[in-house]
Design a protein around this motif. Structure first.
Motif, PDB file in Angstrom:
ATOM      1  N   ARG A 421     -68.557   3.452  26.606  1.00 39.60           N
ATOM      2  CA  ARG A 421     -68.327   3.191  28.027  1.00 39.60           C
ATOM      3  C   ARG A 421     -69.409   3.785  28.928  1.00 39.60           C
ATOM      4  O   ARG A 421     -69.507   3.423  30.093  1.00 39.60           O
ATOM      5  CB  ARG A 421     -66.942   3.707  28.431  1.00 39.60           C
ATOM      6  CG  ARG A 421     -65.823   2.884  27.789  1.00 39.60           C
ATOM      7  CD  ARG A 421     -64.431   3.406  28.125  1.00 39.60           C
ATOM      8  NE  ARG A 421     -63.404   2.563  27.540  1.00 39.60           N
ATOM      9  CZ  ARG A 421     -62.657   1.702  28.222  1.00 39.60           C
ATOM     10  NH1 ARG A 421     -62.809   1.574  29.525  1.00 39.60           N
ATOM     11  NH2 ARG A 421     -61.750   0.963  27.614  1.00 39.60           N
ATOM     12  N   PHE A 422     -70.221   4.661  28.396  1.00 40.94           N
ATOM     13  CA  PHE A 422     -71.315   5.241  29.166  1.00 40.94           C
ATOM     14  C   PHE A 422     -72.277   4.154  29.644  1.00 40.94           C
ATOM     15  O   PHE A 422     -72.872   4.260  30.709  1.00 40.94           O
ATOM     16  CB  PHE A 422     -72.059   6.265  28.298  1.00 40.94           C
ATOM     17  CG  PHE A 422     -73.127   7.038  29.010  1.00 40.94           C
ATOM     18  CD1 PHE A 422     -72.792   8.023  29.930  1.00 40.94           C
ATOM     19  CD2 PHE A 422     -74.466   6.792  28.758  1.00 40.94           C
ATOM     20  CE1 PHE A 422     -73.773   8.751  30.584  1.00 40.94           C
ATOM     21  CE2 PHE A 422     -75.453   7.516  29.396  1.00 40.94           C
ATOM     22  CZ  PHE A 422     -75.122   8.497  30.317  1.00 40.94           C
ATOM     23  N   PHE A 423     -72.426   3.091  28.838  1.00 39.62           N
ATOM     24  CA  PHE A 423     -73.338   2.011  29.182  1.00 39.62           C
ATOM     25  C   PHE A 423     -72.619   0.747  29.663  1.00 39.62           C
ATOM     26  O   PHE A 423     -73.260  -0.209  30.091  1.00 39.62           O
ATOM     27  CB  PHE A 423     -74.212   1.649  27.978  1.00 39.62           C
ATOM     28  CG  PHE A 423     -75.182   2.729  27.586  1.00 39.62           C
ATOM     29  CD1 PHE A 423     -76.375   2.892  28.270  1.00 39.62           C
ATOM     30  CD2 PHE A 423     -74.901   3.583  26.534  1.00 39.62           C
ATOM     31  CE1 PHE A 423     -77.275   3.890  27.915  1.00 39.62           C
ATOM     32  CE2 PHE A 423     -75.796   4.578  26.170  1.00 39.62           C
ATOM     33  CZ  PHE A 423     -76.985   4.738  26.863  1.00 39.62           C
ATOM     34  N   GLY A 424     -71.281   0.703  29.559  1.00 41.94           N
ATOM     35  CA  GLY A 424     -70.550  -0.511  29.890  1.00 41.94           C
ATOM     36  C   GLY A 424     -70.588  -0.846  31.372  1.00 41.94           C
ATOM     37  O   GLY A 424     -70.401   0.022  32.223  1.00 41.94           O
ATOM     38  N   GLU A 427     -66.765  -6.316  34.049  1.00 45.21           N
ATOM     39  CA  GLU A 427     -65.748  -6.256  35.101  1.00 45.21           C
ATOM     40  C   GLU A 427     -64.340  -6.481  34.577  1.00 45.21           C
ATOM     41  O   GLU A 427     -63.373  -6.404  35.335  1.00 45.21           O
ATOM     42  CB  GLU A 427     -66.067  -7.301  36.180  1.00 45.21           C
ATOM     43  CG  GLU A 427     -67.410  -7.047  36.874  1.00 45.21           C
ATOM     44  CD  GLU A 427     -67.736  -8.113  37.890  1.00 45.21           C
ATOM     45  OE1 GLU A 427     -67.011  -9.142  37.935  1.00 45.21           O
ATOM     46  OE2 GLU A 427     -68.725  -7.945  38.628  1.00 45.21           O
ATOM     47  N   GLY A 428     -64.179  -6.747  33.303  1.00 41.37           N
ATOM     48  CA  GLY A 428     -62.859  -6.992  32.745  1.00 41.37           C
ATOM     49  C   GLY A 428     -62.133  -5.708  32.414  1.00 41.37           C
ATOM     50  O   GLY A 428     -62.547  -4.611  32.821  1.00 41.37           O
ATOM     51  N   PRO A 429     -61.058  -5.809  31.639  1.00 40.88           N
ATOM     52  CA  PRO A 429     -60.265  -4.617  31.300  1.00 40.88           C
ATOM     53  C   PRO A 429     -61.016  -3.613  30.428  1.00 40.88           C
ATOM     54  O   PRO A 429     -60.660  -2.448  30.389  1.00 40.88           O
ATOM     55  CB  PRO A 429     -59.057  -5.200  30.556  1.00 40.88           C
ATOM     56  CG  PRO A 429     -59.496  -6.544  30.075  1.00 40.88           C
ATOM     57  CD  PRO A 429     -60.445  -7.047  31.115  1.00 40.88           C
ATOM     58  N   ASN A 430     -62.052  -4.076  29.749  1.00 38.80           N
ATOM     59  CA  ASN A 430     -62.900  -3.193  28.935  1.00 38.80           C
ATOM     60  C   ASN A 430     -64.344  -3.478  29.332  1.00 38.80           C
ATOM     61  O   ASN A 430     -64.858  -4.576  29.079  1.00 38.80           O
ATOM     62  CB  ASN A 430     -62.683  -3.480  27.444  1.00 38.80           C
ATOM     63  CG  ASN A 430     -63.469  -2.556  26.536  1.00 38.80           C
ATOM     64  OD1 ASN A 430     -64.526  -2.068  26.888  1.00 38.80           O
ATOM     65  ND2 ASN A 430     -62.953  -2.351  25.332  1.00 38.80           N
ATOM     66  N   PRO A 431     -65.028  -2.538  29.988  1.00 38.49           N
ATOM     67  CA  PRO A 431     -66.380  -2.812  30.494  1.00 38.49           C
ATOM     68  C   PRO A 431     -67.404  -3.110  29.414  1.00 38.49           C
ATOM     69  O   PRO A 431     -68.503  -3.591  29.722  1.00 38.49           O
ATOM     70  CB  PRO A 431     -66.734  -1.522  31.244  1.00 38.49           C
ATOM     71  CG  PRO A 431     -65.888  -0.462  30.630  1.00 38.49           C
ATOM     72  CD  PRO A 431     -64.606  -1.143  30.268  1.00 38.49           C
TER      73      PRO A 431
END
Length: 523
Positions: A421-424, A427-431
């Motif tokens: 997630r550091f790079f995500g 815009e959805g439920p999981n970046p």
């Protein structure tokens, strides 16, 4: 093996072979302690792979972390490191690395030219002692004007050096700043000499002790005697295709992040000649790499979108894994008989360029002309262009898009870990799960690159080279990628290669400083 039946051409207290961060740390420590030190660099530029790097340095509990308010200790860092590395490397070696970090940073920052700061970059494994914001410290940026006459010998950034791109070099950052700061500190000692264009050919041995080197420059060979010892810090063997094929079973010399023609195993060969033991020769600091039209491959991390597929048109790993772990997945996948090297990064037209961090940034038109970037109006057309089964790619993308809708990657858990997630940026439920649905569709070729090899000389906690019986070889040290990595088969956190190389360079120099001056015995 060379001997010293005749007087050597020159003498010094310490010889350091190589000029990356590990080498310069060893040289500076020795020279600051009063030893006449000579640094030998094979190429015309100083800095090695360190000069290309982002310059993350992994040293738990160090003063720069504490200044930034990071709650960390050596004990917590060692708990994490040991949990991740396990017993693949000796416990005392691991302890020597982790416990010395704070002392090293304090020592280096005593020189006014050296300054570090913390920047968030998560540790790579979910293990006890982990810090989600990471332990990495980085050198403060530096004006290139400070280098004065040394400016011309500093190896340029990788984009300039290997790809010919224009880049501002007035303010030095990352590896450029790290090497520059260490150079300034080294010069300030007044006891160090730096020679470029000098290649080590072999070690000089006298009475069972490494007593110097035979080196070559300008087509002429000379001998340099070391009163205290020789520190091998010339990197690994990543630029030698023969050694790569022998130990890895893969091509890769042109795909490494090291400078071309630099790290060809010279230090390794010299150490083997004098009976050194070696380890981890099948390993490297792996990374996915984007293949460029000139045949080089750029270190690629932080995928913000897309999926990686093998020749079967299937995903094979969490694409948001730390780069070494994703590189291992490519390497292991290749062993199955299904081509994973190269793989293809498939993404849609919401991205106007490669959805990842790479330096330099690809030129899509040049990549298309070279056949490295392929685009199509439909996924079946794209599958044919990249020679993967049409039905398999369609099924892979449909399944992944379903995960993007639910936010859960049921196959590889992409986006579950803090590093992912550091790079995500999705815009959805999981970046980290960005659907591949907007035509046209694109595929870019990804190969298996590295940040250097990890195999090398077995050493003790002071960087002393060990023989096959496990005993130190008097006068011989190996640090950085010239030594078998303390991290074993894993890459625990950002800056482990630089951090461990600098620590053992420092510890090697301290050992040399503690030895009695025996030059009267070497006349």
């Amino acid at each position: 093996m060379a001997t010293t039946s005749e007087r050597p051409d020159e003498t010094a207290d310490v010889i350091v072979v190589g000029s990356g961060a590990a080498a310069l740390t060893a040289a500076y420590t020795a020279a600051a302690g009063g030893l006449r030190t000579v640094v030998l660099e094979k190429t015309d530029h100083v800095g090695g792979t360190s000069a290309y790097s982002g310059a993350a340095i992994w040293l738990p509990g160090n003063p720069a972390l504490l200044r930034a308010g990071v709650a960390d200790t050596v004990e917590q860092g060692l708990e994490y490191f040991s949990a991740v590395v396990g017993d693949r490397t000796p416990a005392d070696l691991q302890k020597a690395y982790v416990s010395t970090g704070p002392e090293l940073v304090e020592f280096l920052e005593r020189d006014p030219s050296v300054a570090f700061t913390h920047q968030p970059f998560p540790d790579y494994y979910d293990a006890p002692g982990r810090i989600d914001g990471g332990r990495a410290i980085f050198p403060e940026p530096l004006s290139a004007v400070r280098l004065a006459g040394r400016r011309a010998v500093l190896r340029p950034p990788i984009g300039v050096d290997q790809y010919g791109v224009d880049q501002d070099r007035e303010t030095l950052v990352g590896g450029q700043a790290l090497v520059a700061r260490l150079l300034l500190a080294l010069d300030a000692t007044g006891l160090a000499e730096l020679r470029t264009g000098v290649r080590m050919r072999s070690a000089i041995v006298r009475d069972g002790r490494a007593a110097g080197v035979v080196a070559e420059t300008g087509g002429k060979t000379f001998r340099l005697l070391a009163e205290r010892g020789v520190v091998l810090a010339a990197g690994g063997y990543e630029c030698d295709d023969t050694l790569r094929q022998r130990h890895h079973g893969l091509p890769g010399a042109s795909w490494t992040s090291s400078a071309p023609d630099s790290n060809t195993g010279d230090a390794l060969a010299a150490a083997l000649e004098v009976g050194a033991a070696i380890d981890l020769m099948d390993e490297a600091w792996w990374c996915p790499a984007t293949l460029f039209p000139n045949g080089h491959a750029a270190f690629t991390l932080g995928l913000r979108g897309g999926v990686l597929v093998n020749a079967a048109g299937e995903r094979f790993a969490n694409e948001s894994l730390p780069y070494d772990r994703l590189g291992h997945a490519m390497h292991e996948g290749q062993a199955t008989g299904i081509t994973h090297v190269p793989a293809w990064l498939v993404f849609d037209d919401r991205f106007d360029n490669l959805p990842a961090v790479t330096q330099p940034v690809p030129d899509p038109d040049a990549f298309r002309r070279a056949g490295l970037w392929r685009s199509a109006a439909t996924l079946p057309e794209l599958a044919e262009l990249i020679d993967v089964p049409v039905d398999a790619l369609d099924k892979t993308i449909a399944r992944f898009n379903g995960f993007a809708t639910t936010g859960v990657d049921e196959d590889f858990q992409r986006g579950k870990d803090p590093f992912d997630r550091f790079f995500g940026t999705g815009e959805g439920p999981n970046p980290c799960l960005v659907p591949v649905e907007r035509a046209p569709f694109h595929a870019v070729q990804i190969v298996l690159g590295d940040l250097g090899t990890k195999g090398g000389v077995r050493t003790d906690g002071d960087g002393r080279a060990l023989d096959t019986a496990g005993d130190p070889i008097p006068g011989l040290f190996a640090v950085g990628n010239a030594a078998a990595s303390v991290a074993g088969h894993v890459y625990p956190g950002p800056g482990t290669p630089l951090g461990s190389g600098m620590v053992f360079g420092y510890r090697a120099a301290l050992r040399l400083l503690s030895q009695p001056d025996d030059r009267s015995d070497r006349s």
